[in-house]
Scaffold this motif. Structure first.
Motif, PDB file in Angstrom:
ATOM      1  N   GLU A 137       0.831  -1.200   0.000  1.00 36.72           N
ATOM      2  CA  GLU A 137       0.000   0.000   0.000  1.00 36.72           C
ATOM      3  C   GLU A 137       0.866   1.250   0.000  1.00 36.72           C
ATOM      4  OE1 GLU A 137      -3.472   0.467   2.455  1.00 36.72           O
ATOM      5  OE2 GLU A 137      -3.466  -1.669   2.895  1.00 36.72           O
ATOM      6  N   ARG A 138       0.439   2.234  -0.776  1.00 33.50           N
ATOM      7  CA  ARG A 138       1.163   3.493  -0.800  1.00 33.50           C
ATOM      8  C   ARG A 138       1.042   4.207   0.545  1.00 33.50           C
ATOM      9  NH1 ARG A 138       0.014   6.838  -6.379  1.00 33.50           N
ATOM     10  NH2 ARG A 138       0.928   5.339  -7.833  1.00 33.50           N
ATOM     11  N   THR A 139       2.075   4.950   0.870  1.00 36.04           N
ATOM     12  CA  THR A 139       2.026   5.770   2.072  1.00 36.04           C
ATOM     13  C   THR A 139       1.046   6.908   1.835  1.00 36.04           C
ATOM     14  OG1 THR A 139       4.322   5.270   2.585  1.00 36.04           O
ATOM     15  CG2 THR A 139       3.365   7.210   3.643  1.00 36.04           C
ATOM     16  N   PRO A 140       0.094   7.136   2.721  1.00 32.70           N
ATOM     17  CA  PRO A 140      -0.867   8.224   2.517  1.00 32.70           C
ATOM     18  C   PRO A 140      -0.216   9.592   2.622  1.00 32.70           C
ATOM     19  CG  PRO A 140      -1.167   7.221   4.673  1.00 32.70           C
ATOM     20  CD  PRO A 140      -0.195   6.350   3.944  1.00 32.70           C
ATOM     21  N   GLU A 141      -0.946  10.611   2.259  1.00 35.28           N
ATOM     22  CA  GLU A 141      -0.431  11.978   2.265  1.00 35.28           C
ATOM     23  C   GLU A 141      -0.229  12.503   3.685  1.00 35.28           C
ATOM     24  OE1 GLU A 141       0.556  13.877  -0.232  1.00 35.28           O
ATOM     25  OE2 GLU A 141       0.065  12.436  -1.801  1.00 35.28           O
ATOM     26  N   PHE A 142      -0.969  11.979   4.648  1.00 31.67           N
ATOM     27  CA  PHE A 142      -0.764  12.377   6.045  1.00 31.67           C
ATOM     28  C   PHE A 142       0.318  11.504   6.680  1.00 31.67           C
ATOM     29  CE2 PHE A 142      -4.785   9.926   5.678  1.00 31.67           C
ATOM     30  CZ  PHE A 142      -4.387   8.736   6.279  1.00 31.67           C
ATOM     31  N   THR A 174     -13.188   6.564   7.514  1.00 31.55           N
ATOM     32  CA  THR A 174     -13.623   5.290   6.937  1.00 31.55           C
ATOM     33  C   THR A 174     -12.453   4.697   6.156  1.00 31.55           C
ATOM     34  OG1 THR A 174     -14.666   6.590   5.171  1.00 31.55           O
ATOM     35  CG2 THR A 174     -16.082   5.805   6.922  1.00 31.55           C
ATOM     36  N   THR A 175     -12.397   4.917   4.864  1.00 34.76           N
ATOM     37  CA  THR A 175     -11.258   4.418   4.089  1.00 34.76           C
ATOM     38  C   THR A 175     -10.029   5.308   4.234  1.00 34.76           C
ATOM     39  OG1 THR A 175     -11.871   5.658   2.095  1.00 34.76           O
ATOM     40  CG2 THR A 175     -12.833   3.455   2.368  1.00 34.76           C
ATOM     41  N   GLY A 176     -10.218   6.538   4.682  1.00 32.69           N
ATOM     42  CA  GLY A 176      -9.117   7.492   4.784  1.00 32.69           C
ATOM     43  C   GLY A 176      -8.984   8.363   3.547  1.00 32.69           C
ATOM     44  N   SER A 177      -9.841   8.145   2.540  1.00 29.97           N
ATOM     45  CA  SER A 177      -9.730   8.871   1.281  1.00 29.97           C
ATOM     46  C   SER A 177      -9.941  10.375   1.443  1.00 29.97           C
ATOM     47  CB  SER A 177     -10.734   8.321   0.262  1.00 29.97           C
ATOM     48  OG  SER A 177     -10.454   6.971  -0.036  1.00 29.97           O
ATOM     49  N   THR A 178     -10.907  10.771   2.263  1.00 23.54           N
ATOM     50  CA  THR A 178     -11.193  12.199   2.442  1.00 23.54           C
ATOM     51  C   THR A 178     -10.036  12.895   3.131  1.00 23.54           C
ATOM     52  OG1 THR A 178     -13.571  11.740   2.573  1.00 23.54           O
ATOM     53  CG2 THR A 178     -12.807  13.873   3.382  1.00 23.54           C
ATOM     54  N   LEU A 179      -9.556  12.325   4.223  1.00 25.67           N
ATOM     55  CA  LEU A 179      -8.410  12.901   4.927  1.00 25.67           C
ATOM     56  C   LEU A 179      -7.186  12.929   4.019  1.00 25.67           C
ATOM     57  CD1 LEU A 179      -8.913  11.205   8.409  1.00 25.67           C
ATOM     58  CD2 LEU A 179      -8.998  13.672   7.959  1.00 25.67           C
ATOM     59  N   ASN A 180      -7.015  11.872   3.240  1.00 25.31           N
ATOM     60  CA  ASN A 180      -5.875  11.792   2.334  1.00 25.31           C
ATOM     61  C   ASN A 180      -5.928  12.892   1.273  1.00 25.31           C
ATOM     62  OD1 ASN A 180      -3.482  10.059   1.534  1.00 25.31           O
ATOM     63  ND2 ASN A 180      -4.604  10.094  -0.403  1.00 25.31           N
ATOM     64  N   GLU A 181      -7.111  13.132   0.727  1.00 33.55           N
ATOM     65  CA  GLU A 181      -7.259  14.149  -0.307  1.00 33.55           C
ATOM     66  C   GLU A 181      -7.019  15.552   0.260  1.00 33.55           C
ATOM     67  OE1 GLU A 181      -7.835  14.850  -4.410  1.00 33.55           O
ATOM     68  OE2 GLU A 181      -7.684  12.978  -3.287  1.00 33.55           O
ATOM     69  N   CYS A 182      -7.516  15.794   1.477  1.00 33.84           N
ATOM     70  CA  CYS A 182      -7.276  17.091   2.125  1.00 33.84           C
ATOM     71  C   CYS A 182      -5.793  17.278   2.428  1.00 33.84           C
ATOM     72  CB  CYS A 182      -8.089  17.196   3.411  1.00 33.84           C
ATOM     73  SG  CYS A 182      -9.872  17.331   3.166  1.00 33.84           S
ATOM     74  N   ALA A 183      -5.148  16.232   2.897  1.00 35.88           N
ATOM     75  CA  ALA A 183      -3.715  16.300   3.182  1.00 35.88           C
ATOM     76  C   ALA A 183      -2.921  16.530   1.902  1.00 35.88           C
ATOM     77  CB  ALA A 183      -3.254  15.006   3.860  1.00 35.88           C
ATOM     78  N   TYR A 184      -3.380  15.930   0.803  1.00 37.79           N
ATOM     79  CA  TYR A 184      -2.723  16.134  -0.488  1.00 37.79           C
ATOM     80  C   TYR A 184      -2.727  17.608  -0.878  1.00 37.79           C
ATOM     81  CZ  TYR A 184      -2.008  16.082  -5.543  1.00 37.79           C
ATOM     82  OH  TYR A 184      -1.561  16.347  -6.814  1.00 37.79           O
TER      83      TYR A 184
END
Length: 245
Positions: A62-67, A202-212
């Motif tokens: 898995e890729r490292t998330p933006e946060f 949930t999946t972390g997608s929203t937090l990931n997109e904001c962190a991006y």
């Protein structure tokens, strides 16, 4: 006797409620028994998903998330799930204070060595905020801001409405969210360390997109925290998905 009668009447009309889930409780209680006895997420945590490493289901590729890391004191289940649903969808805005306290305690344990320049929150569209009467993530962030004495700032804006996410797969969530956020034009995050708050991960997608978005505009580091998170095995029992930019 008159005083007792008035107290009884007041309780009947305006019952005291649990500070986390909103259930009616006795006057001498602060939380319902289920919330008071609920076990918190603890131990060494996975920085990608926030779960204890003994329960983590992240895949090695898995890729490292933006946060840099994400944490939450509870799983989305039982009275915690009921409380979040009431907080978001039934106007129980008063639950923000106790929820913010729980997140703050978790932050104090897991992010104690991090200096934050800003606290921000996951934004929602103005239409949704007007309909609900508030942004629940903002209420949490403001409560945490007061406890940490760190400025709460509106850094990220929701610039595009997205479809209902509850029944979407992790992959579809990422697709839906792509291009949905941008930096507030009055904000500057260059070289700053930011803590972003949400009610549920949930999946972390929203937090990931904001962190991006924050990283794209020069943030030094972004950390995430929520009141609760879903277990990966609860997400339709599907395999964890890869983060995507």
């Amino acid at each position: 006797m008159i005083k007792e009668a008035l107290i009884t009447l007041a309780y009947a009309l305006f019952p005291k409620r649990c500070g986390l889930c909103g259930e009616v409780i006795l006057l001498d209680k602060k939380l319902c028994d289920e919330c008071d006895n609920r076990k918190r997420i603890s131990g060494e945590l996975c920085k990608k998903c926030g779960a204890p490493k003994s329960e983590c289901k992240c895949l090695p590729n898995e890729r490292t998330p933006e946060f840099k890391a994400v944490i939450a004191p509870y799983y989305y289940e039982g009275s915690v799930a009921a409380g979040v649903n009431r907080f978001k969808d039934s106007g129980y805005s008063e639950l923000a204070d106790e929820m913010a306290e729980c997140i703050f305690e978790h932050i104090s344990e897991y992010y104690k060595d991090i200096h934050f320049d800003f606290i921000t929150y996951v934004p929602i569209t103005k239409k949704k905020e007007n309909k609900r009467g508030y942004n629940q993530a903002r209420l949490l962030a403001e409560g945490i801001s007061k406890r940490m004495n760190v400025e709460c700032a509106e850094l990220v804006l929701k610039i595009k409405a997205t479809p209902q996410q509850k029944k979407s797969s992790a992959k579809q969530r990422r697709i839906n969210l792509r291009g949905s956020f941008d930096l507030n034009e009055s904000a500057s995050v260059i070289g700053k360390t930011v803590l972003i708050i949400d009610d549920i991960k949930t999946t972390g997608s929203t937090l990931n997109e904001c962190a991006y978005v924050l990283n794209a505009y020069g943030a030094e580091a972004v950390y995430a925290a929520a009141f609760c998170m879903t277990k990966k095995k609860d997400e339709n029992e599907r395999k964890p998905q890869l983060f995507s930019k």
